[in-house]
Design a protein around this motif. Structure first.
Motif, PDB file in Angstrom:
ATOM      1  N   THR A  47       0.865  -1.195   0.000  1.00 17.55           N
ATOM      2  CA  THR A  47       0.000   0.000   0.000  1.00 17.55           C
ATOM      3  C   THR A  47       0.899   1.243   0.000  1.00 17.55           C
ATOM      4  O   THR A  47       1.762   1.394   0.857  1.00 17.55           O
ATOM      5  CB  THR A  47      -0.943  -0.005   1.217  1.00 17.55           C
ATOM      6  OG1 THR A  47      -1.765  -1.162   1.128  1.00 17.55           O
ATOM      7  CG2 THR A  47      -1.831   1.231   1.242  1.00 17.55           C
ATOM      8  N   LYS A  48       0.685   2.083  -0.999  1.00 17.53           N
ATOM      9  CA  LYS A  48       1.547   3.272  -1.155  1.00 17.53           C
ATOM     10  C   LYS A  48       0.956   4.461  -0.403  1.00 17.53           C
ATOM     11  O   LYS A  48      -0.244   4.551  -0.199  1.00 17.53           O
ATOM     12  CB  LYS A  48       1.661   3.644  -2.638  1.00 17.53           C
ATOM     13  CG  LYS A  48       2.237   2.535  -3.519  1.00 17.53           C
ATOM     14  CD  LYS A  48       3.756   2.598  -3.513  1.00 17.53           C
ATOM     15  CE  LYS A  48       4.410   1.557  -4.392  1.00 17.53           C
ATOM     16  NZ  LYS A  48       4.105   0.163  -4.042  1.00 17.53           N
ATOM     17  N   LYS A  49       1.825   5.386  -0.035  1.00 23.67           N
ATOM     18  CA  LYS A  49       1.417   6.643   0.582  1.00 23.67           C
ATOM     19  C   LYS A  49       0.393   7.332  -0.327  1.00 23.67           C
ATOM     20  O   LYS A  49       0.607   7.421  -1.533  1.00 23.67           O
ATOM     21  CB  LYS A  49       2.672   7.507   0.713  1.00 23.67           C
ATOM     22  CG  LYS A  49       2.479   8.889   1.251  1.00 23.67           C
ATOM     23  CD  LYS A  49       3.862   9.570   1.265  1.00 23.67           C
ATOM     24  CE  LYS A  49       3.760  11.051   1.595  1.00 23.67           C
ATOM     25  NZ  LYS A  49       3.251  11.321   2.925  1.00 23.67           N
ATOM     26  N   SER A  50      -0.702   7.819   0.248  1.00 28.22           N
ATOM     27  CA  SER A  50      -1.738   8.466  -0.570  1.00 28.22           C
ATOM     28  C   SER A  50      -1.366   9.924  -0.828  1.00 28.22           C
ATOM     29  O   SER A  50      -0.932  10.623   0.078  1.00 28.22           O
ATOM     30  CB  SER A  50      -3.082   8.431   0.151  1.00 28.22           C
ATOM     31  OG  SER A  50      -3.277   7.202   0.789  1.00 28.22           O
ATOM     32  N   LEU A  51      -1.564  10.350  -2.072  1.00 26.34           N
ATOM     33  CA  LEU A  51      -1.297  11.755  -2.399  1.00 26.34           C
ATOM     34  C   LEU A  51      -2.586  12.514  -2.684  1.00 26.34           C
ATOM     35  O   LEU A  51      -2.584  13.717  -2.836  1.00 26.34           O
ATOM     36  CB  LEU A  51      -0.367  11.839  -3.615  1.00 26.34           C
ATOM     37  CG  LEU A  51       1.009  11.203  -3.403  1.00 26.34           C
ATOM     38  CD1 LEU A  51       1.833  11.273  -4.675  1.00 26.34           C
ATOM     39  CD2 LEU A  51       1.742  11.877  -2.258  1.00 26.34           C
ATOM     40  N   ILE A  53      -7.310  12.005  -2.470  1.00 26.79           N
ATOM     41  CA  ILE A  53      -8.390  11.213  -1.871  1.00 26.79           C
ATOM     42  C   ILE A  53      -8.479   9.857  -2.575  1.00 26.79           C
ATOM     43  O   ILE A  53      -8.367   9.787  -3.791  1.00 26.79           O
ATOM     44  CB  ILE A  53      -9.751  11.908  -2.064  1.00 26.79           C
ATOM     45  CG1 ILE A  53      -9.706  13.340  -1.560  1.00 26.79           C
ATOM     46  CG2 ILE A  53     -10.863  11.150  -1.373  1.00 26.79           C
ATOM     47  CD1 ILE A  53     -10.912  14.137  -1.985  1.00 26.79           C
ATOM     48  N   GLU A  54      -8.657   8.804  -1.788  1.00 27.27           N
ATOM     49  CA  GLU A  54      -8.895   7.481  -2.382  1.00 27.27           C
ATOM     50  C   GLU A  54     -10.347   7.109  -2.108  1.00 27.27           C
ATOM     51  O   GLU A  54     -10.826   7.253  -0.986  1.00 27.27           O
ATOM     52  CB  GLU A  54      -7.987   6.434  -1.727  1.00 27.27           C
ATOM     53  CG  GLU A  54      -6.523   6.639  -2.022  1.00 27.27           C
ATOM     54  CD  GLU A  54      -5.615   5.875  -1.070  1.00 27.27           C
ATOM     55  OE1 GLU A  54      -4.421   5.808  -1.356  1.00 27.27           O
ATOM     56  OE2 GLU A  54      -6.100   5.369  -0.038  1.00 27.27           O
ATOM     57  N   LEU A  55     -11.028   6.646  -3.146  1.00 24.53           N
ATOM     58  CA  LEU A  55     -12.436   6.233  -2.987  1.00 24.53           C
ATOM     59  C   LEU A  55     -12.514   4.720  -3.042  1.00 24.53           C
ATOM     60  O   LEU A  55     -11.962   4.106  -3.952  1.00 24.53           O
ATOM     61  CB  LEU A  55     -13.287   6.812  -4.116  1.00 24.53           C
ATOM     62  CG  LEU A  55     -13.874   8.199  -3.907  1.00 24.53           C
ATOM     63  CD1 LEU A  55     -12.830   9.239  -3.648  1.00 24.53           C
ATOM     64  CD2 LEU A  55     -14.706   8.597  -5.117  1.00 24.53           C
TER      65      LEU A  55
END
Ligand SMILES: Nc1nc2c(ncn2[C@@H]2O[C@H](COP(=O)(O)OP(=O)(O)OP(=O)(O)O)[C@@H](O)[C@H]2O)c(=O)[nH]1
Ligand SMILES: [Mg+2]
Length: 220
Positions: A47-51, A53-55
């Motif tokens: 799981t990569k760092k979020s840059l 919003i992830e839905l």
């Protein structure tokens, strides 16, 4: 021809907290409850760092009292980064402005305040994250607020401190004139590595949304 009516309930879930506290991993595990050991490893390791919003969406049919309800969960995973790290990265304020365009974001069913129990600074940041949620008007009378002490495989949280914090969160929400009950602010300890607490967290979210989400009746 027999017409079967179905009850639906939909709700949005917003995990908030500093970077690397586990928001994306928790969400992926919640929407995939029956994964294999390999899939679990893949989520933990890749799981990569979020840059931005992830839905994520999932739906499940659950029994609620005498009724069967089709519950759909909409996760809006907020990235923990608050600073502009490069020109290509969306800033905190830009992300907030995007959020205001999602109708489902206007009232949140379940707010997850996530911190890493092995890094106390992530716990201190929760006050700031709660202030963001209050300033955006995301919390209302039917919002469930869950304080998530994640990474308990690394460090057990201090239970007395958690109790004080729950009361602090409840008071901050009441001070804004939002009439919620004390039981709407709870804590759950989780580990995405051992999976402890994940089933309980999933059930709390599902049953809350089944009862308090946006409801409708459909036919099939
Ligand atoms: N030991 C341990 N590591 C975890 C746990 N949960 C998540 N991690 C690890 O912590 C790191 C960060 O997890 P993410 O889910 O990407 O964190 P995030 O909060 O989404 O971070 P941002 O996207 O930067 O906001 C990953 O390397 C995960 O594998 C846990 O319960 N225990
Ligand atoms: Mg993330």
């Amino acid at each position: 021809m027999t017409i079967v009516t179905q009850l639906y309930s939909t709700g949005s879930i917003l995990p908030l907290g500093d970077g690397l506290t586990g928001k994306s991993v928790i969400t992926r595990l919640l929407i995939n409850p029956d994964i294999t050991v390999e899939e679990h490893q893949d989520i933990i390791l890749n799981t990569k760092k979020s840059l931005n919003i992830e839905l994520e969406f999932s739906s499940e049919r659950i029994s609620f009292g005498k009724e069967e309800i089709n519950t759909s969960l909409q996760f809006y995973v907020f990235p923990g980064q608050r600073q502009k790290e490069s020109k290509r990265i969306t800033t905190f304020d830009e992300i907030l402005s995007i959020f205001s365009y999602f109708p489902a974001m206007q009232k949140i069913s379940v707010l997850l305040l996530v911190y890493d129990s092995s890094r106390s600074n992530t716990l201190k940041s929760l006050e700031m994250w709660l202030k963001v949620a209050l300033a955006q008007g995301w919390i209302h009378e039917k919002t469930l607020v869950l304080l998530i002490s994640n990474k308990i495989d690394l460090k057990e949280p201090n239970l007395d401190y958690i109790q004080q914090l729950l009361f602090g969160i409840y008071s901050m929400i009441l001070d804004k004139g939002i009439q919620i009950n004390e039981y709407q602010v709870r804590s759950i300890n989780t580990s995405c590595v051992s999976l402890e607490g994940l089933k309980l967290l999933r059930e709390e979210i599902l049953f809350w949304i089944a009862e308090n989400g946006i409801q409708g009746i459909g036919t099939k």
